[in-house]
Motif scaffolding. Structure first.
Motif, PDB file in Angstrom:
ATOM      1  N   GLN A   2       5.060   5.091   3.343  1.00 27.41           N
ATOM      2  CA  GLN A   2       5.123   3.983   4.299  1.00 27.41           C
ATOM      3  C   GLN A   2       3.775   3.690   4.954  1.00 27.41           C
ATOM      4  N   ASP A   3       2.704   3.950   4.221  1.00 31.04           N
ATOM      5  CA  ASP A   3       1.394   3.593   4.735  1.00 31.04           C
ATOM      6  C   ASP A   3       1.094   2.163   4.285  1.00 31.04           C
ATOM      7  N   LEU A   4       1.376   1.212   5.174  1.00 31.77           N
ATOM      8  CA  LEU A   4       1.293  -0.192   4.790  1.00 31.77           C
ATOM      9  C   LEU A   4      -0.140  -0.689   4.628  1.00 31.77           C
ATOM     10  N   ASN A   5      -1.102   0.192   4.907  1.00 29.64           N
ATOM     11  CA  ASN A   5      -2.483  -0.215   4.703  1.00 29.64           C
ATOM     12  C   ASN A   5      -3.056   0.306   3.403  1.00 29.64           C
ATOM     13  N   PRO A  46       8.132  -2.581   2.217  1.00 24.84           N
ATOM     14  CA  PRO A  46       9.046  -2.089   3.230  1.00 24.84           C
ATOM     15  C   PRO A  46       8.971  -2.912   4.509  1.00 24.84           C
ATOM     16  N   ASP A  47      10.080  -3.019   5.168  1.00 27.14           N
ATOM     17  CA  ASP A  47      10.115  -3.803   6.404  1.00 27.14           C
ATOM     18  C   ASP A  47       9.412  -3.064   7.534  1.00 27.14           C
ATOM     19  N   VAL A  48       8.875  -3.826   8.453  1.00 22.86           N
ATOM     20  CA  VAL A  48       8.223  -3.230   9.606  1.00 22.86           C
ATOM     21  C   VAL A  48       8.952  -3.668  10.850  1.00 22.86           C
ATOM     22  N   ARG A  49       9.369  -2.739  11.623  1.00 20.02           N
ATOM     23  CA  ARG A  49       9.897  -3.111  12.931  1.00 20.02           C
ATOM     24  C   ARG A  49       8.729  -3.260  13.888  1.00 20.02           C
ATOM     25  N   SER A  50       8.926  -4.085  14.898  1.00 12.37           N
ATOM     26  CA  SER A  50       7.798  -4.326  15.799  1.00 12.37           C
ATOM     27  C   SER A  50       7.397  -3.047  16.525  1.00 12.37           C
ATOM     28  N   SER A  51       8.343  -2.107  16.598  1.00 13.15           N
ATOM     29  CA  SER A  51       8.012  -0.840  17.245  1.00 13.15           C
ATOM     30  C   SER A  51       7.045  -0.022  16.390  1.00 13.15           C
ATOM     31  N   ARG A  65      -2.190   4.977  -4.297  1.00 16.82           N
ATOM     32  CA  ARG A  65      -1.998   3.982  -3.229  1.00 16.82           C
ATOM     33  C   ARG A  65      -0.588   3.395  -3.269  1.00 16.82           C
ATOM     34  N   PHE A  66      -0.077   3.196  -4.480  1.00 17.55           N
ATOM     35  CA  PHE A  66       1.322   2.767  -4.602  1.00 17.55           C
ATOM     36  C   PHE A  66       2.236   3.770  -3.928  1.00 17.55           C
ATOM     37  N   TYR A  67       1.999   5.013  -4.234  1.00 21.50           N
ATOM     38  CA  TYR A  67       2.822   6.074  -3.663  1.00 21.50           C
ATOM     39  C   TYR A  67       2.720   6.041  -2.134  1.00 21.50           C
ATOM     40  N   ARG A  68       1.512   5.915  -1.627  1.00 26.63           N
ATOM     41  CA  ARG A  68       1.324   5.866  -0.167  1.00 26.63           C
ATOM     42  C   ARG A  68       2.075   4.670   0.425  1.00 26.63           C
ATOM     43  N   PHE A  69       1.994   3.552  -0.247  1.00 20.36           N
ATOM     44  CA  PHE A  69       2.580   2.324   0.270  1.00 20.36           C
ATOM     45  C   PHE A  69       4.108   2.415   0.309  1.00 20.36           C
ATOM     46  N   PHE A  70       4.719   2.811  -0.798  1.00 15.20           N
ATOM     47  CA  PHE A  70       6.176   2.758  -0.894  1.00 15.20           C
ATOM     48  C   PHE A  70       6.869   3.984  -0.336  1.00 15.20           C
ATOM     49  N   VAL A 126      -1.409   4.010  13.035  1.00 13.74           N
ATOM     50  CA  VAL A 126      -1.880   3.470  11.764  1.00 13.74           C
ATOM     51  C   VAL A 126      -3.293   3.951  11.475  1.00 13.74           C
ATOM     52  N   TYR A 127      -4.106   3.878  12.490  1.00 14.17           N
ATOM     53  CA  TYR A 127      -5.488   4.320  12.280  1.00 14.17           C
ATOM     54  C   TYR A 127      -5.543   5.804  11.934  1.00 14.17           C
ATOM     55  N   LEU A 128      -4.759   6.566  12.643  1.00 12.65           N
ATOM     56  CA  LEU A 128      -4.785   8.001  12.386  1.00 12.65           C
ATOM     57  C   LEU A 128      -4.329   8.293  10.964  1.00 12.65           C
ATOM     58  N   ARG A 129      -3.277   7.616  10.548  1.00  8.12           N
ATOM     59  CA  ARG A 129      -2.784   7.870   9.204  1.00  8.12           C
ATOM     60  C   ARG A 129      -3.786   7.428   8.156  1.00  8.12           C
ATOM     61  N   ARG A 130      -4.445   6.308   8.466  1.00  9.29           N
ATOM     62  CA  ARG A 130      -5.433   5.846   7.519  1.00  9.29           C
ATOM     63  C   ARG A 130      -6.552   6.873   7.353  1.00  9.29           C
ATOM     64  N   ARG A 131      -6.911   7.490   8.472  1.00 11.56           N
ATOM     65  CA  ARG A 131      -7.970   8.484   8.409  1.00 11.56           C
ATOM     66  C   ARG A 131      -7.600   9.670   7.544  1.00 11.56           C
ATOM     67  N   GLU A 132      -6.358  10.136   7.752  1.00 17.08           N
ATOM     68  CA  GLU A 132      -5.887  11.250   6.931  1.00 17.08           C
ATOM     69  C   GLU A 132      -6.002  10.900   5.456  1.00 17.08           C
ATOM     70  N   PHE A 133      -5.537   9.709   5.177  1.00 18.55           N
ATOM     71  CA  PHE A 133      -5.551   9.243   3.800  1.00 18.55           C
ATOM     72  C   PHE A 133      -6.982   9.175   3.264  1.00 18.55           C
ATOM     73  N   LEU A 134      -7.859   8.679   4.126  1.00 17.95           N
ATOM     74  CA  LEU A 134      -9.262   8.577   3.731  1.00 17.95           C
ATOM     75  C   LEU A 134      -9.836   9.942   3.386  1.00 17.95           C
ATOM     76  N   GLN A 135      -9.578  10.891   4.282  1.00 17.91           N
ATOM     77  CA  GLN A 135     -10.141  12.221   4.068  1.00 17.91           C
ATOM     78  C   GLN A 135      -9.598  12.835   2.793  1.00 17.91           C
ATOM     79  N   ALA A 136      -8.288  12.681   2.605  1.00 12.57           N
ATOM     80  CA  ALA A 136      -7.651  13.319   1.461  1.00 12.57           C
ATOM     81  C   ALA A 136      -8.189  12.770   0.140  1.00 12.57           C
TER      82      ALA A 136
END
Lengths: 216, 319
Positions: free
Chosen positions: A33-36, B7-12, A25-30, B19-29
């Motif tokens: 760039q997965d801030l969740n 890390p900083d987040v730009r409003s864009s 998760r650290f790796y993902r975060f930093f 975000v949701y899609l990436r979270r899903r990938e992460f979840l599956q993996a």
């Protein structure tokens, strides 16, 4: 490989999974760039996870002796030190989250925290017990302390109770989780009382196996 | 590495779909390993929530506050990290359990010491007021904070409209109690329904807001749909969610957390770095998603214009 050695290797790998998951998760975060990856509140998330696993490992450590008694597989005791040290490992990370994420290295704030907050006081006491057990977990300390070693290491029961109290006192309102751990610890300590009571009158009480007697 | 800043987040980059899609990938993996290790759920719903733009013009309010260190939090964090016990006590549970929370129709009742006690359909109630965007810092009593672009109507305008009588000193905000729609209300973890309150002069302060949206969209269930209180100079728990009743009363109401633990939570709950909570030091805060409590907490959460409301009061006693 003997079955116990295989089991020990498997337990070692399994006990590392929570740490590996956090590292991922650290790796993902930093880097990805997965801030969740660490939730919106990474500091709290890491504190909760490491604390939970410190307590979980302690409870798992306490299951070794009941399992050994029930299965009569005495070699199981060879897992005990390793599992206990994993509890210390997660407890150390957990304590460091308090130093960094909560108090931001402010020594005065930490001292005030221990003095003012009962759950921090108990948590710190529990950590110090685990620390003293960890530094005396080697063969040298075992030989040096002799009979006192066992007495000292009975403090693990106090640590388990302390861990549950720490958790219980820190939740705001919902005691569901700490209550589960309390039941687990009560069962494990209750087993020991029952076992001691059961095996008291008879002369055929099995001699407790000490780790050094099993050492190759 | 622990002490690196997030890390900083730009409003864009707040596009939630990505975000949701990436979270899903992460979840599956990582699902297998995580489940094995006892990780039940990650923050956030598996299916994306329906998001609706608010109707009508939204005025940018001059009362919005974006200090040099304030950056609007990303939508995904604001909507997946919630204290809303009616939908679960873990921070990630409300986002899951409130996903299908129905808020139409919704009746709002105004009662007690007012000229015109009445029941309103919420839509009709809000219609006469102009929606405003108010960007506020939100400071939780748990020593973290976010910056949220609320959309709502000034509470002051509402109070003026319903005309409190001379006897009215406080407003009690009663929130929804409906076990069928709020699953955690089956438990006794809090004394339902959740109650909050304000002194009348606090309610009439221009900063106090009744929010109906965030990010120009309809307020999601987990954030207190359809209407919630936002009082930026107070700790977050003062912001009652899913309000069904505003009761104008003579005596100070008992707010829920005060009922639960009076030595920990008071009625006023003004953000105050000098008065520690028994569980959390309030001197610093984590501006999420920062790891570290590098932000110094400000008196009244930086909203100094409310100080005159409390002149002569001992804020140590009235915490």
């Amino acid at each position: 490989m003997k079955p116990i050695a295989l089991l020990k290797a498997a337990a070692f790998a399994a006990a590392l999974i929570p740490a590996a998951a956090l590292a991922y998760r650290f790796y993902r975060f930093f880097y990805a760039q997965d801030l969740n990856a660490l939730t919106a509140n990474p500091g709290d998330y890491i504190t909760d996870q490491t604390g939970t696993w410190a307590l979980a490992m302690l409870v798992i450590t306490l299951t070794v002796t009941p399992l050994r008694r029930l299965t009569k597989w005495n070699e199981l005791v060879k897992l005990r030190r390793m599992l206990g040290l994993f509890s210390f490992f997660y407890a150390t990370l957990h304590m460091l989250t308090w130093v960094v994420f909560v108090n931001y290295f402010d020594v005065r704030a930490m001292i005030a925290d221990v003095g003012k907050k009962p759950y921090i006081f108990v948590g710190m006491g529990t950590f110090l017990i685990l620390l003293s057990l960890a530094v005396t977990s080697n063969r040298f300390a075992l030989r040096k302390l002799g009979r006192r070693w066992q007495k000292l290491h009975r403090l693990v029961y106090v640590a388990a109770i302390g861990g549950v109290i720490h958790f219980w006192w820190l939740v705001k309102a919902d005691i569901t989780l700490p209550r589960r751990w309390a039941v687990a610890v009560a069962l494990l300590l209750g087993f020991r009382i029952w076992w001691a009571w059961r095996s008291k009158p008879g002369p055929a009480r099995p001699r407790p196996v000490r780790p050094h007697q099993l050492a190759p | 590495m622990l002490i690196r800043k997030a890390p900083d987040v730009r409003s864009s980059e707040i596009t939630p779909k990505n975000v949701y899609l990436r979270r899903r990938e992460f979840l599956q993996a990582s699902a297998a390993a995580l489940v094995a290790a006892g990780y039940g759920s990650l923050a956030g719903p598996a299916d994306a929530q329906v998001r609706t733009k608010l109707k009508g013009p939204i005025k940018k309010s001059p009362l919005s506050t974006l200090g040099p260190n304030d950056k609007i939090n990303q939508y995904a964090h604001v909507t997946t990290y919630n204290n809303f016990y009616e939908f679960g006590t873990a921070k990630d549970e409300p986002a899951v359990n409130a996903r299908n929370f129905k808020t139409t129709p919704w009746t709002l009742e105004v009662e007690g010491e007012v000229a015109k006690p009445a029941k309103y359909q919420l839509e009709d109630f809000i219609k006469p007021f102009a929606l405003e965007e108010r960007i506020y810092r939100m400071r939780c009593v748990e020593a973290w904070s976010m910056v949220i672009p609320w959309v709502g109507i000034p509470l002051k305008d509402v109070v003026d409209k319903v005309q409190p009588t001379g006897k009215a000193q406080y407003i009690e905000f009663v929130t929804l109690y409906d076990v069928g729609r709020m699953p955690m209300q089956r438990s006794t973890v809090l004394d339902w329904p959740y109650i909050e309150g304000l002194r009348l002069d606090e309610a009439k302060h221009p900063l106090a807001l009744l929010a109906v949206g965030i990010y120009d969209e309809v307020l999601p269930g987990q954030n207190g749909a359809p209407m919630r209180l936002v009082v930026p100079w107070k700790y977050g728990f003062k912001g009652g969610k899913s309000i069904v009743k505003m009761r104008f009363v003579e005596k100070q109401p008992k707010n829920t957390w005060q009922v639960m633990a009076a030595h920990e939570y008071g009625f006023f709950a003004n953000v105050n770095p000098n008065v520690d909570h028994p569980r959390w030091s309030q001197a610093r805060e984590r501006r999420l998603p920062d790891f570290l409590p590098t932000t110094k907490t400000q008196m009244f959460n930086g909203y100094d214009q409310v100080a005159s409301l409390y002149s002569g009061m001992d804020l140590r006693k009235n915490y």
